[in-house]
Write a protein that holds these residues in place. Structure first.
Motif, short mmCIF file in Angstrom:
data_model
loop_
_atom_site.label_atom_id
_atom_site.label_comp_id
_atom_site.label_asym_id
_atom_site.label_seq_id
_atom_site.Cartn_x
_atom_site.Cartn_y
_atom_site.Cartn_z
N SER D 15 0.39 97.40 56.98
CA SER D 15 0.58 96.45 55.89
C SER D 15 1.57 96.97 54.85
O SER D 15 2.12 96.19 54.09
N ALA D 17 4.28 97.85 55.51
CA ALA D 17 5.59 97.38 55.98
C ALA D 17 5.88 95.95 55.57
O ALA D 17 7.01 95.50 55.60
N SER D 18 4.84 95.24 55.20
CA SER D 18 5.04 93.80 55.03
C SER D 18 5.53 93.48 53.63
O SER D 18 4.95 93.87 52.64
N VAL D 19 6.63 92.80 53.59
CA VAL D 19 7.18 92.42 52.30
C VAL D 19 7.77 91.04 52.38
O VAL D 19 8.21 90.59 53.42
N GLN D 20 7.76 90.39 51.25
CA GLN D 20 8.53 89.19 51.04
C GLN D 20 8.37 88.10 52.10
O GLN D 20 9.33 87.47 52.51
N ASP D 21 7.14 87.90 52.53
CA ASP D 21 6.81 86.65 53.18
C ASP D 21 7.13 85.51 52.23
O ASP D 21 7.49 84.42 52.64
N PHE D 22 6.93 85.82 50.95
CA PHE D 22 7.17 84.82 49.90
C PHE D 22 7.61 85.56 48.65
O PHE D 22 7.52 86.79 48.57
N CYS D 23 8.09 84.82 47.70
CA CYS D 23 8.62 85.41 46.47
C CYS D 23 8.37 84.41 45.34
O CYS D 23 9.27 83.68 44.93
N CYS D 38 10.69 87.98 41.98
CA CYS D 38 9.34 87.63 42.42
C CYS D 38 8.28 88.24 41.48
O CYS D 38 8.47 89.34 40.96
N PRO D 41 3.19 90.70 44.57
CA PRO D 41 2.29 90.05 45.53
C PRO D 41 0.83 90.11 45.12
O PRO D 41 0.08 89.15 45.33
N VAL D 44 -0.27 87.15 43.12
CA VAL D 44 -0.08 85.81 43.69
C VAL D 44 -1.43 85.24 44.11
O VAL D 44 -2.25 85.93 44.72
N GLY D 78 6.30 78.59 43.37
CA GLY D 78 6.07 79.01 44.76
C GLY D 78 7.21 78.65 45.68
O GLY D 78 7.31 79.18 46.80
N LEU D 79 8.10 77.76 45.24
CA LEU D 79 9.23 77.36 46.08
C LEU D 79 10.35 78.40 46.10
O LEU D 79 11.24 78.34 46.97
N ASN D 80 10.31 79.32 45.17
CA ASN D 80 11.40 80.30 45.05
C ASN D 80 11.71 81.00 46.38
O ASN D 80 10.82 81.58 47.01
N GLN D 82 12.32 79.69 49.21
CA GLN D 82 11.85 79.00 50.42
C GLN D 82 12.84 77.95 50.91
O GLN D 82 12.63 77.32 51.95
#
Lengths: 208, 208, 208, 208, 208, 208
Positions: D15, D17-23, D38, D41, D44, D78-80, D82
């Motif tokens: 985990s 490693a996990s980044v920026q699924d969303f911003c 962003c 996380p 969020v 949340g659209l940022n 996307q």
């Protein structure tokens, strides 16, 4: 001699890897969202990367005393896939490039001769207007209404570039009045009086 | 009057939606891979979209008899996020813009004065050279080695634009000889004799 | 049974929506700026996503004692549209991958065997050199001059990947000396003596 | 138990490693050309991905008998990043969304209620108009002038989405008449009579 | 009259510059990584920009009591190159859109009718679930597992859009159980018992 | 001497133009949709472009007999903005990298040691599986479910790269069973029996 052979064989092996430094448009083929298919590299010549269509000033003997000469991918196939295109503006005294947008690109304008008053309006309806002399550069953000007008008494000219090989060009008056969009729809969506719309349709060759 | 109030309230509601038509760079803030943070729209003025640094020819009293004057985002913050930047080339008689690349952008060159012989080399090692006169445009694909040389007896000049606000500029001789890259590494990776490397390092201020 | 029929009809309806998870290149068709047209999904097989051309070391019996074996889209059609490509470097003792750029991509290098001294030069002419051992990774930013050299006494090898299916490869010496770019232009744009240019043209098979 | 510990340690390792699924946008920070910085996380929450501002119809008691309610990144953080944003159109009987463009995005419109006549004009000045009923979808290409008008006798509504978190919105009449762009410049660049310009400036609150 | 002629000649000159405002897909031609080749602008009609396939609710008489009706580029060619696509979700009482991903796009969902519980799981395995009512919008970041489920007692429906004309749709259960991926591979890579895998393969029509 | 001074002044002038060849991440600053803010070029060192975290095999003493060691931007800041990232896979005998996706990137895998059976499932539910030996490369399209499994009796390893500095990693079982997503929602959206869900939640540390 052996050395050369070794090198040439290396060269050959490596050059098979090289692709798509450029993609000169084959304008006879259907476009894609990313541009035209490329002509084969073996058929590409140095002159494909040169455009001479902006050497001569455009004809400004018209109602706007101005001319836009495009050097987009359709005129200059070497631009295909390069993210750039060009145009030349010529403005006789009193010349005006009317309100327009480029739906697909930002623009930079470099004044070649004369004085040009240029401006754009933002989404927030703010106005950014400047009068430019030769050598000055102005940037117009993508998709915003803008215009250029001769600010002096002599002819003016500018070289412009766009951030797309295919920037588009929507001239406001032509979009509203030079087609068959019904007068009532134009009036309803612009707050202009139908009589004003009909008059401009008359001037610009529109119907409806 | 009521009409105006209605409209203004509509205007207000709508304008809150408008963002990022442009993003004038705040050069004091750290860059990101997409460019600089924006200054607040309320502080943006018309002059932020104008650059005057290309009006005056660059100083060509130097070893290459030429000058490159950049108008990239670092000099012209209004370009931030617009996918475009600019520069001016000045070439005195015998002037040369030496072999170089722009790692981050394609280029279009518009000749302002004089005659310029320009060319680039493709990944397949093909050579594309043309001599250009005022008003002609040439495109140089991204990242390829290219050069410009005065082809006439009078001064020449060109306005160039790039497909990025930050195209970069890597001049071959400076990359090889104007830093501390060890002579043996330069020699080994270029096939040049160490003595040749050392001599050019001497001329260009390199060490090692 | 009815359940399965319902499900299968659902499956059928949904699968008609699925497109372009991948786009295996049809290399017989003209390229576009975004890559090759796709072969039809029904003709795609598992082996289209596998490339075996990097299994065997390249032949290093040549003047640079090294070999670059590309696995770009032209060799590995499954990469089309995936934003990635591959290559293998083999360096015999004293082997050198000479100064070169990839005009269209950044690169990561993973050392498989031996020791490799690798470096690149930035637009600001700064030098970034490191000696790497197996398992270490180095990144080379797009379009910048870089090189790799065997830093040990045994054979070295590396696997490299690029941020484009078609990164290009411009080897400095080949670009300057292995074609018909006139000696005088090469000399004028590189500060090299014409005699040096002619000698290297001789070695590398160039003319002019 | 040991099994779980092994798994959890694996989970932890992965985990990181996990980044920026969303911003999710931090609207208090300066925007960049790619959007807002962003929020972390850890801060969020599920509700950051939900927007309720389009539930209620906009107020159509105004001169255009219509309302545009934006759900862009400024309203819906949340659209940022996307590549999408939203809005709601409400059109009372006789309601009109006047001629406008979105400089930074294409649009799809889904009719919720009523009948809507919608259209756009291309760069070639061609007109594409259709009357739509509930459930029909229309696409408007980026940057082109378009409009929507209530085609029935009851209220109409639509949900629209854009291909950018920050599409912009330039309403033609506001751009021309609701600011301080001098009447003479508006007249010169639109072919409208100064008197017409002044009148509309009066209605829309412009000056100059 | 002369005025009109001048204008029309201007109009003609300018309109030759306009290209690729849009690129309606020619679905009979091979796709490229950027989408389908365009049909010629002269053949494009207003109805090419309209899609009626989402007017009617999908058939929910199936095992999931739900239906997904796509309006992707394959169904709605006007979306080609616009960076957007659409779909309609219908959920009968107890209806479920099972766990799935869109490999190529982010999604926004607008609830039309009923109540929908929707959620996604991030790379960090965090869960973001919300129950939505009509008019609420939720965004699902690209590529993450997500689902929608009817949260009420009546039928529910939603209109969804994607940030690509070709977002893809991978339904988890179909990917695992509705093809010939060997049971042992499914079991080994999911931690499910082979018996569970075989049972679901049976239900979903898979083999192996 | 004068020559050097001229050159150095030229060098100085030109180098002010060079920006953003690279953008080494400042991980202490908030991310943006395009990546992290850059550290200042003057602070960048050669070692910022090197990552040593993949030299040592990951610890495979765990339930999957395998390890994924990421070299994403969070571990290797030099990747910021380069469109690439890396990882190392280690698979002991019987080792399995379970079903997973990378929501933000395509992947290429290069086998270092041993034999690996790898596969992915398309949106159309087609299965593409191959067994790979050292030196073979396989590409996995963005966002699709895929897996790797040791196909031999000895340890296997692979070096993988991604088409984004921040590809994400969603492991199916962890997404479904290692968090607080309620069992009933998991069961309803996967067709798995609640008992199966609860059991796997137990193994993987999930709740609900």
């Amino acid at each position: 001699m052996l050395r050369i052979i070794f090198l040439l064989s290396l060269l050959f092996a490596l050059s098979t890897a090289s692709v798509q430094d450029f993609c000169v448009a084959n304008l006879k083929r259907a476009e894609t969202p990313a541009g035209y298919p490329c002509i084969r590299p073996i058929h590409v010549k140095a002159k494909d990367f040169v455009f001479s269509g902006l050497v001569t000033p455009g004809n400004t003997t018209n109602i706007i005393n101005a001319a836009v000469t495009p050097g987009f991918v359709a005129q200059f196939p070497g631009l295909n896939g390069q993210g750039l295109s060009t145009a030349r503006l010529d403005l006789a005294p009193k010349g005006v490039i009317p309100m327009h947008t480029h739906p697909g690109a930002s623009e930079v304008l470099f004044v070649l001769d004369g004085a040009i008053t240029a401006g754009f309006v933002s989404s927030a309806n703010s106005v950014y207007v400047q009068t430019l002399k030769p050598g000055q550069v102005m940037v117009f953000p993508q998709g915003l209404l803008h215009f250029q007008i001769n600010a002096g008494k002599s002819a003016a000219a500018a070289f412009v570039t766009f951030s797309s090989a295919s920037p588009g060009l929507q001239i406001l008056d032509f979009a509203l009045f030079a087609n068959n969009l019904p007068t009532e729809l134009v009036a309803a969506t612009t707050f202009l009086e139908p009589a004003v719309v009909k008059k401009l349709k008359g001037v610009l060759g529109g119907t409806g």
